[in-house]
Design an enzyme around this catalytic site. Structure first.
Site, PDB file in Angstrom:
ATOM      1  N   MET A   1     -12.188 -25.268  33.885  1.00  0.00           N
ATOM      2  CA  MET A   1     -13.215 -26.238  33.514  1.00  0.00           C
ATOM      3  C   MET A   1     -14.047 -25.683  32.365  1.00  0.00           C
ATOM      4  O   MET A   1     -14.705 -24.644  32.502  1.00  0.00           O
ATOM      5  CB  MET A   1     -14.108 -26.563  34.715  1.00  0.00           C
ATOM      6  CG  MET A   1     -13.382 -27.309  35.822  1.00  0.00           C
ATOM      7  SD  MET A   1     -14.403 -27.628  37.278  1.00  0.00           S
ATOM      8  CE  MET A   1     -14.361 -26.016  38.082  1.00  0.00           C
ATOM      9  N   LEU A   2     -14.001 -26.365  31.235  1.00  0.00           N
ATOM     10  CA  LEU A   2     -14.660 -25.906  30.023  1.00  0.00           C
ATOM     11  C   LEU A   2     -16.159 -25.756  30.243  1.00  0.00           C
ATOM     12  O   LEU A   2     -16.805 -26.654  30.790  1.00  0.00           O
ATOM     13  CB  LEU A   2     -14.392 -26.907  28.895  1.00  0.00           C
ATOM     14  CG  LEU A   2     -14.439 -26.378  27.466  1.00  0.00           C
ATOM     15  CD1 LEU A   2     -13.497 -25.189  27.287  1.00  0.00           C
ATOM     16  CD2 LEU A   2     -14.086 -27.487  26.483  1.00  0.00           C
TER      17      LEU A   2
ATOM     18  N   CYS B   1      -5.563 -32.239  29.220  1.00  0.00           N
ATOM     19  CA  CYS B   1      -6.892 -32.559  28.672  1.00  0.00           C
ATOM     20  C   CYS B   1      -6.798 -33.741  27.707  1.00  0.00           C
ATOM     21  O   CYS B   1      -5.980 -33.731  26.789  1.00  0.00           O
ATOM     22  CB  CYS B   1      -7.470 -31.342  27.958  1.00  0.00           C
ATOM     23  SG  CYS B   1      -9.124 -31.643  27.304  1.00  0.00           S
TER      24      CYS B   1
ATOM     25  N   LYS C   1       0.152 -27.448  33.428  1.00  0.00           N
ATOM     26  CA  LYS C   1      -0.764 -28.374  34.106  1.00  0.00           C
ATOM     27  C   LYS C   1      -0.715 -29.699  33.371  1.00  0.00           C
ATOM     28  O   LYS C   1      -0.918 -29.741  32.155  1.00  0.00           O
ATOM     29  CB  LYS C   1      -2.193 -27.826  34.124  1.00  0.00           C
ATOM     30  CG  LYS C   1      -3.153 -28.716  34.919  1.00  0.00           C
ATOM     31  CD  LYS C   1      -4.505 -28.053  35.122  1.00  0.00           C
ATOM     32  CE  LYS C   1      -5.336 -28.824  36.130  1.00  0.00           C
ATOM     33  NZ  LYS C   1      -5.815 -30.121  35.632  1.00  0.00           N
TER      34      LYS C   1
ATOM     35  N   HIS D   1      -2.431 -33.197  37.856  1.00  0.00           N
ATOM     36  CA  HIS D   1      -3.641 -33.986  38.080  1.00  0.00           C
ATOM     37  C   HIS D   1      -3.179 -35.404  38.391  1.00  0.00           C
ATOM     38  O   HIS D   1      -2.528 -36.048  37.567  1.00  0.00           O
ATOM     39  CB  HIS D   1      -4.514 -33.962  36.822  1.00  0.00           C
ATOM     40  CG  HIS D   1      -5.855 -34.606  37.001  1.00  0.00           C
ATOM     41  ND1 HIS D   1      -6.955 -34.208  36.301  1.00  0.00           N
ATOM     42  CD2 HIS D   1      -6.281 -35.609  37.815  1.00  0.00           C
ATOM     43  CE1 HIS D   1      -8.008 -34.946  36.655  1.00  0.00           C
ATOM     44  NE2 HIS D   1      -7.607 -35.801  37.576  1.00  0.00           N
TER      45      HIS D   1
ATOM     46  N   ASN E   1      -4.015 -31.766  41.900  1.00  0.00           N
ATOM     47  CA  ASN E   1      -5.387 -31.644  41.418  1.00  0.00           C
ATOM     48  C   ASN E   1      -5.959 -33.054  41.284  1.00  0.00           C
ATOM     49  O   ASN E   1      -5.230 -33.996  41.026  1.00  0.00           O
ATOM     50  CB  ASN E   1      -5.364 -30.910  40.062  1.00  0.00           C
ATOM     51  CG  ASN E   1      -6.708 -30.913  39.345  1.00  0.00           C
ATOM     52  OD1 ASN E   1      -6.778 -31.240  38.167  1.00  0.00           O
ATOM     53  ND2 ASN E   1      -7.754 -30.540  40.033  1.00  0.00           N
ATOM     54  N   GLY E   2      -7.274 -33.160  41.492  1.00  0.00           N
ATOM     55  CA  GLY E   2      -7.937 -34.437  41.289  1.00  0.00           C
ATOM     56  C   GLY E   2      -8.615 -34.975  42.532  1.00  0.00           C
ATOM     57  O   GLY E   2      -7.950 -35.344  43.493  1.00  0.00           O
TER      58      GLY E   2
ATOM     59  N   GLY F   1     -11.489 -28.699  41.441  1.00  0.00           N
ATOM     60  CA  GLY F   1     -12.313 -28.536  40.251  1.00  0.00           C
ATOM     61  C   GLY F   1     -13.796 -28.634  40.551  1.00  0.00           C
ATOM     62  O   GLY F   1     -14.419 -27.703  41.042  1.00  0.00           O
TER      63      GLY F   1
END
Length: 327
Positions: free
Chosen positions: A18-19, A99, A138, A170, A210-211, A232
């Site tokens: 996570m940025l 992303c 990913k 995701h 993920n998600g 996340g």
């Protein structure tokens, strides 16, 4: 070289890249709570590593097992960065094909790469040729109008044939136009069944989901059908959920640390950071959710947010914030 070590990494539970959130300070705190979880860096672009002035590969040795997530689509540059990362001791290289931000698309990487599976395969091949750690991908379940199950399987098969046997999916598609990255994490509907189907049809692959996962109970539901769960935002906003990962999900008989025990173990790391010239708020911003749901948690968050950024702020800010919880 080839990535033959995938199975040596425990993929049961991982924390999503996570940025601006999953930096090395957050990752150190997460590791205090779980020895088993797999940590991922924020996405780092190949350009930053190759041309940037800072050390974009720095991490704490305590963070292992640790994966570097790379953003890029130039096979040569990705191989260069993968080799640098492997030499620095990273345990895995992960390619970002998820992303959806405009900035990422302009660089021709991230989710838009789902439309170019052959290019992704070339990138995976190039990285696998120079490292002997796992190279993973990913991805999303689709992009824009290209969100059929056959579209997803064609992508997975093409990348699999390049030697990638581990996918983190995701379970939302990405809209490349019209939605912000934040909206792309919330608006496209989750489709967990599609990820389950992928594992069913490709049982030889390691598939993590993920998600939208918010609890260890939800993780257990997914793990009944998949190899791993990547969490996340919940793992960031409510980090103490990590304290029972080893026991609840990995079957490890280990005492669960209390929140105060986590804090106590974190203090020496914070002090070392301050002594080296770092600022308190570089670390404290990751701690505001540590007492989420506990009486006085609002006082904890407020005191830290109001005081940790001040010049000369030290460990006493954390100590006072904790005291304020019982006032």
């Amino acid at each position: 070289m080839s990535s033959t070590l995938t199975s040596t990494i425990n993929r049961t539970f991982s924390i999503a890249p996570m940025l601006d959130w999953t930096d090395r300070h957050y990752r150190y705190m997460a590791r205090l709570m779980s020895a088993e979880l797999l940590l991922y860096t924020e996405m780092v672009t190949t350009g930053a590593i190759i041309h940037g002035k800072g050390d974009y590969l720095a991490y704490n040795s305590e963070e292992h097992p640790l994966a570097l997530q790379l953003g890029g689509s130039n096979a040569h540059d990705l191989a260069t960065c993968a080799k640098l990362a492997a030499d620095r001791g990273y345990d895995e290289i992960n390619l970002n094909v998820g992303c959806p931000s405009d900035r990422v698309q302009n660089g021709r990487f991230g989710a838009c790469l789902m439309a170019e599976p052959k290019l992704v395969a070339e990138c995976v091949t190039a990285m696998r040729e120079v490292v002997d750690i796992p190279v993973t991908v990913k991805t999303r379940i689709g992009i824009d109008e290209q969100d059929s199950y056959p579209f997803l399987t064609e992508f997975v098969e093409t990348v699999r044939d390049a030697g990638c046997d581990t996918f983190i999916v995701h379970a939302r598609k990405a809209w490349l136009q019209g939605l912000s990255p934040k909206e792309n994490r919330e608006i496209p509907p989750l489709d967990y069944d599609r990820v389950y189907q992928l594992k069913q049809d490709y049982p030889e692959l390691s598939i993590s989901i993920n998600g939208g996962v918010k609890s260890l109970d939800e993780c257990r539901t997914h793990l009944a059908k998949l190899d791993g769960v990547m969490v996340g935002r919940e793992a960031y906003q409510n980090p103490y959920m990590l304290a029972e990962v080893d026991q609840q999900l990995c079957g490890i008989d280990r005492p669960v640390l209390s929140r105060d025990a986590v804090l106590e173990k974190f203090i020496p790391y914070i002090e070392k950071h301050l002594q080296s010239g770092g600022r308190l708020n570089h670390i404290s911003r990751h701690m505001t959710g540590l007492f989420q749901g506990e009486p006085g948690s609002r006082a904890w968050r407020r005191y830290i947010s109001e005081n940790a950024h001040k010049p000369g702020a030290g460990i006493e800010v954390i100590e006072q914030a904790r005291k304020n919880m019982s006032i």
